[in-house]
Design a protein around this motif. Structure first.
Motif, short mmCIF file in Angstrom:
data_model
loop_
_atom_site.label_atom_id
_atom_site.label_comp_id
_atom_site.label_asym_id
_atom_site.label_seq_id
_atom_site.Cartn_x
_atom_site.Cartn_y
_atom_site.Cartn_z
N GLY A 120 13.17 88.30 80.17
CA GLY A 120 12.56 87.51 79.38
C GLY A 120 12.16 86.02 80.38
N LEU A 121 12.99 86.50 81.48
CA LEU A 121 13.02 85.33 82.10
C LEU A 121 11.91 85.08 83.18
CD1 LEU A 121 16.80 85.40 83.73
CD2 LEU A 121 15.68 83.25 81.82
N SER A 122 10.95 84.65 83.20
CA SER A 122 9.43 84.66 84.37
C SER A 122 9.76 84.96 85.62
CB SER A 122 9.02 83.44 83.51
OG SER A 122 9.61 82.00 84.17
N GLY A 158 20.23 85.14 88.26
CA GLY A 158 18.77 84.52 88.01
C GLY A 158 18.67 83.31 86.99
N ALA A 159 19.58 83.89 86.01
CA ALA A 159 19.48 82.76 85.11
C ALA A 159 19.92 81.22 86.00
CB ALA A 159 20.40 83.19 84.11
N ALA A 160 21.56 81.03 85.86
CA ALA A 160 22.06 80.25 86.65
C ALA A 160 21.02 79.64 87.93
CB ALA A 160 23.36 80.47 87.13
N ALA A 161 20.60 80.52 88.88
CA ALA A 161 19.48 79.93 89.45
C ALA A 161 18.31 78.94 88.97
CB ALA A 161 18.99 80.48 90.28
N TYR A 200 9.91 88.98 90.39
CA TYR A 200 10.35 89.65 90.69
C TYR A 200 9.75 91.10 90.80
CZ TYR A 200 12.92 85.84 93.07
OH TYR A 200 13.00 84.56 93.63
N VAL A 201 10.27 91.63 89.35
CA VAL A 201 9.78 93.69 89.20
C VAL A 201 8.79 93.91 89.65
CG1 VAL A 201 10.25 94.55 87.27
CG2 VAL A 201 11.84 92.96 87.09
N LYS A 202 8.06 92.54 89.69
CA LYS A 202 6.57 92.92 89.56
C LYS A 202 6.12 93.35 91.18
CE LYS A 202 4.25 90.99 85.80
NZ LYS A 202 3.51 89.91 84.58
#
Length: 101
Positions: free
Chosen positions: A59-61, A8-11, A66-68
């Protein structure tokens, strides 16, 4: 079990440079988002709690979103339904990503 931080961070970092990306780069970015979403839904369907998943989002929005979103979908009891839920969630996030470009 929860391995969505680095993908996710990379994307997310790549999308910051999206002024005029070639189609193959857009597909690569959206595939990363899709894989992130699929991992999250698999974790959700496996019984991971929302609190644990949010802590893994670092903390990645986008990851927190996606979790929510994953927790708006029921947890299914049959393995085939769980797999389908993860596939559908992943496909939807891929489509949403492409729509943003």
């Amino acid at each position: 079990m929860l391995k969505f931080g680095l993908v996710g961070a990379a994307a997310i970092l790549l999308t910051g440079c999206s002024d005029s990306l070639p189609p193959e780069e857009i597909t690569k970015i959206c595939t990363n988002y899709s894989e992130l979403a699929g991992s999250m839904m698999k974790a959700r369907q496996s019984g991971a709690t929302m609190a644990v998943m949010m802590s893994k989002a670092n903390g990645l929005s986008i990851a927190e979103g996606y979790v929510k979103d994953a927790f708006r979908i029921p947890r299914y009891s049959l393995p085939a339904q769980q797999v389908r839920a993860a596939e559908n969630f992943s496909d939807e996030k891929f489509r949403q990503c492409h729509d943003e470009f």
